[in-house]
Design an enzyme around this catalytic site. Structure first.
Site, PDB file in Angstrom:
ATOM      1  N   ARG A   1     -16.814  47.586  -3.867  1.00 52.83           N
ATOM      2  CA  ARG A   1     -17.209  46.841  -3.379  1.00 52.83           C
ATOM      3  C   ARG A   1     -16.109  45.513  -3.173  1.00 52.83           C
ATOM      4  NH1 ARG A   1     -19.412  43.365   0.679  1.00 52.83           N
ATOM      5  NH2 ARG A   1     -20.960  42.304   0.543  1.00 52.83           N
TER       6      ARG A   1
ATOM      7  N   GLU B   1     -23.847  44.825   7.917  1.00 56.44           N
ATOM      8  CA  GLU B   1     -24.477  45.606   7.416  1.00 56.44           C
ATOM      9  C   GLU B   1     -25.374  46.897   8.389  1.00 56.44           C
ATOM     10  OE1 GLU B   1     -24.591  46.239   4.263  1.00 56.44           O
ATOM     11  OE2 GLU B   1     -23.865  44.682   3.682  1.00 56.44           O
TER      12      GLU B   1
ATOM     13  N   ARG C   1     -21.246  47.865  -8.604  1.00 59.25           N
ATOM     14  CA  ARG C   1     -21.099  48.750  -8.040  1.00 59.25           C
ATOM     15  C   ARG C   1     -19.897  47.475  -8.349  1.00 59.25           C
ATOM     16  NH1 ARG C   1     -23.252  47.635  -1.773  1.00 59.25           N
ATOM     17  NH2 ARG C   1     -23.301  45.432  -2.920  1.00 59.25           N
TER      18      ARG C   1
END
Length: 89
Positions: A26, A34, A68
């Site tokens: 990320r 989104e 992430r």
């Protein structure tokens, strides 16, 4: 320590996969729309045009709650984070 990795898939405007990782990467300090939000497709396409299939330098700064890597990413000397900030919310 920054690592060079090849981008295999762009997930959205601020998240992507590389050949050498199980979890996505990320972009640090970047928040693009989104799925199902206005601007999502444009942000994803912009990131894809920038890094899809390219070798990028990933400098991991943290991990998020999903595992992430949250990172500063460069392609050559160009900051991918800075390029994508203008597509953020």
């Amino acid at each position: 320590m920054p690592r060079k990795e090849r981008v295999t898939r762009v997930i959205d405007g601020d998240t992507f996969m590389t050949a050498g990782r199980k979890n996505p990467v990320r972009l640090a300090n970047v928040d693009t729309p989104e799925k199902r939000q206005p601007g999502y497709q444009a942000a994803k396409q912009t990131l894809s045009n920038l890094i899809q299939g390219e070798t990028v330098t990933i400098d991991t700064k943290a991990r998020d709650i999903y595992g992430r890597a949250v990172a500063n990413v460069k392609i050559g000397n160009r900051s991918v984070n800075a390029a994508m900030k203008k597509h953020g919310k």
